[in-house]
Design an enzyme around this catalytic site. Structure first.
Site, mmCIF file in Angstrom:
data_model
loop_
_atom_site.group_PDB
_atom_site.id
_atom_site.type_symbol
_atom_site.label_atom_id
_atom_site.label_comp_id
_atom_site.label_asym_id
_atom_site.label_seq_id
_atom_site.Cartn_x
_atom_site.Cartn_y
_atom_site.Cartn_z
ATOM 1 N N ASP A 12 -4.206 -46.336 22.077
ATOM 2 C CA ASP A 12 -3.545 -47.182 23.465
ATOM 3 C C ASP A 12 -2.182 -47.431 23.671
ATOM 4 O OD1 ASP A 12 -4.904 -49.027 25.319
ATOM 5 O OD2 ASP A 12 -3.473 -50.355 23.971
ATOM 6 N N ILE A 25 -2.313 -58.555 12.395
ATOM 7 C CA ILE A 25 -2.694 -57.714 13.340
ATOM 8 C C ILE A 25 -3.565 -56.910 11.954
ATOM 9 C CG2 ILE A 25 -3.119 -56.116 14.732
ATOM 10 C CD1 ILE A 25 -0.958 -57.570 16.616
ATOM 11 N N THR A 44 -2.682 -48.581 17.929
ATOM 12 C CA THR A 44 -2.326 -50.072 18.896
ATOM 13 C C THR A 44 -1.088 -50.391 19.081
ATOM 14 O OG1 THR A 44 -3.800 -51.314 17.515
ATOM 15 C CG2 THR A 44 -4.696 -49.803 19.326
ATOM 16 N N ALA A 45 -0.058 -50.182 18.391
ATOM 17 C CA ALA A 45 1.257 -50.794 18.346
ATOM 18 C C ALA A 45 2.029 -50.718 19.186
ATOM 19 C CB ALA A 45 1.817 -50.625 16.868
ATOM 20 N N ARG A 46 2.897 -49.366 18.963
ATOM 21 C CA ARG A 46 3.890 -48.571 20.153
ATOM 22 C C ARG A 46 3.927 -47.590 20.465
ATOM 23 N NH1 ARG A 46 4.141 -52.889 22.224
ATOM 24 N NH2 ARG A 46 5.820 -54.282 22.722
ATOM 25 N N HIS A 92 -2.758 -49.090 26.886
ATOM 26 C CA HIS A 92 -2.508 -50.435 26.844
ATOM 27 C C HIS A 92 -3.222 -51.671 26.911
ATOM 28 C CE1 HIS A 92 1.699 -51.503 24.910
ATOM 29 N NE2 HIS A 92 0.911 -52.849 24.129
ATOM 30 N N GLU A 147 6.018 -46.092 29.014
ATOM 31 C CA GLU A 147 4.655 -46.767 30.114
ATOM 32 C C GLU A 147 4.772 -46.882 31.280
ATOM 33 O OE1 GLU A 147 3.149 -49.601 27.265
ATOM 34 O OE2 GLU A 147 2.298 -48.635 26.012
#
Length: 337
Positions: A279, A173, A253-255, A303, A284
């Site tokens: 994100d 990524i 945008t990972a964790r 997410h 979550e």
């Protein structure tokens, strides 16, 4: 709960294997799981649930467990005496108790080498970067409220061209992000366990390997693409966030737990950081108490990186193909524990 019909194998056919597919509601739930179950041949009996606790019998009888962000705890593993493999339908694997799986000798796999999510995660990373650079959210909000905000916003609107992008984790990524950054004429630095091959660095705009602290001091944009482990949890804490330029932006945008969310909110409120595009959250979905929801100059998304229609198909195929390969006696891919 949905279950595929019981197959009726002919004499000499392979024994039926029980597959438990745990697909959390926020990544499609039973509807997505039903599509996933259709990818298995007749010798697999697939049960689809939205939580790992939903069907104790299916868990107890499972030989193979595919999880799409559904937590798999030590108690779940202990309740599945015949379990052979836990397959994560994602790059992340932090929602599986790896230590408990190791103690049971159960391999845990992700879809890391498939590249299934890389296109959309990279696109979402740039969507957040561009929204911050161009102040799209406050500009839109102002216009909706009949406020011509150009005089107020023009001093904070910037370009990506010529800026330094710091990539934390130059895996599949991260490389996809770097490839796009080259098209935006950005300078690329990255951090990770070791430098990439010279030909890879050259292809990615002569990307330079730095240690984490130097990357944070150097970069105008910092984007995270690292797995969540005990070592990387709160990787960007208050001390490290203080290393960033006051004009820098952070993209995640990972964790969510890679960043100390309260420390990030503090930095944004104090103006020691220009903005953030987020994100992913911890937990979550986020609670109303999350201070980032009301922090200045943030762009937030729920997410969505990695969950386009196209991406979900690739993720499902990658997860199922690894499990099917195991049933055929092939070595498992992407074993993370």
């Amino acid at each position: 709960m949905t279950t595929s019909p019981d197959p009726s194998p002919a004499t000499g056919a392979r024994p039926v294997r029980n597959v438990l597919a745990v697909v959390s509601p926020h990544v499609g739930g039973r509807a997505a799981g039903a599509a996933l179950s259709g990818l298995f041949p007749g010798q697999a009996r697939v049960t689809v649930v939205e939580t790992t606790d939903e069907d104790p019998r299916a868990l107890r009888e499972a030989h193979l467990l595919i999880t799409g962000l559904g937590p798999v705890t030590a108690a779940h593993l202990a309740a599945a005496p015949d379990l052979e493999v836990v397959q994560c339908a994602s790059h992340g694997f932090d929602y599986v108790d790896l230590e408990a799986a190791r103690e049971r000798g159960i391999p845990v796999c992700n879809i890391g080498s498939s590249g299934a999510e890389k296109q959309n995660v990279a696109e979402q990373t740039f969507a957040l970067m561009l929204a911050l650079a161009k102040q799209l959210v406050p500009a839109h909000t102002a216009l909706v409220e009949a406020d011509w905000a150009l005089p107020r916003l023009q001093q904070s609107i910037t370009e990506l061209s010529g800026k330094t992008l710091g990539i934390i984790g130059l895996g599949q990524i991260g490389e996809e992000v770097a490839r796009r950054a080259v098209a935006f004429d950005m300078d690329i630095v990255y951090t990770g366990p070791r430098p990439v091959a010279p030909e890879t660095a050259a292809r990615l705009g002569n990307a330079r390997h730095l240690d984490l602290d130097e990357l944070l001091r150097t970069s105008d944009y910092i984007t995270l693409h690292a797995p969540l482990t005990d070592r990387t949890r709160n990787l960007l804490d208050a001390e490290r966030l203080a290393l960033l330029k006051p004009t820098a932006f952070v993209i995640n945008t990972a964790r969510g737990a890679l960043i100390d969310q309260d420390a990030l909110a503090d930095a944004l409120a104090a103006g020691t950081l220009a903005g953030a595009g987020i994100d992913v959250f911890d937990p979550e979905p986020p609670t109303a108490a999350l201070r980032l929801l009301k922090a200045p100059n943030v762009v937030l998304s729920p997410h969505v990186a990695g969950v386009t229609r196209e991406t979900l198909v690739r993720i499902a195929l990658a997860a199922v193909q690894n499990v099917l390969g195991h049933l055929e006696g092939e070595p498992l891919r992407d074993v993370v524990s």
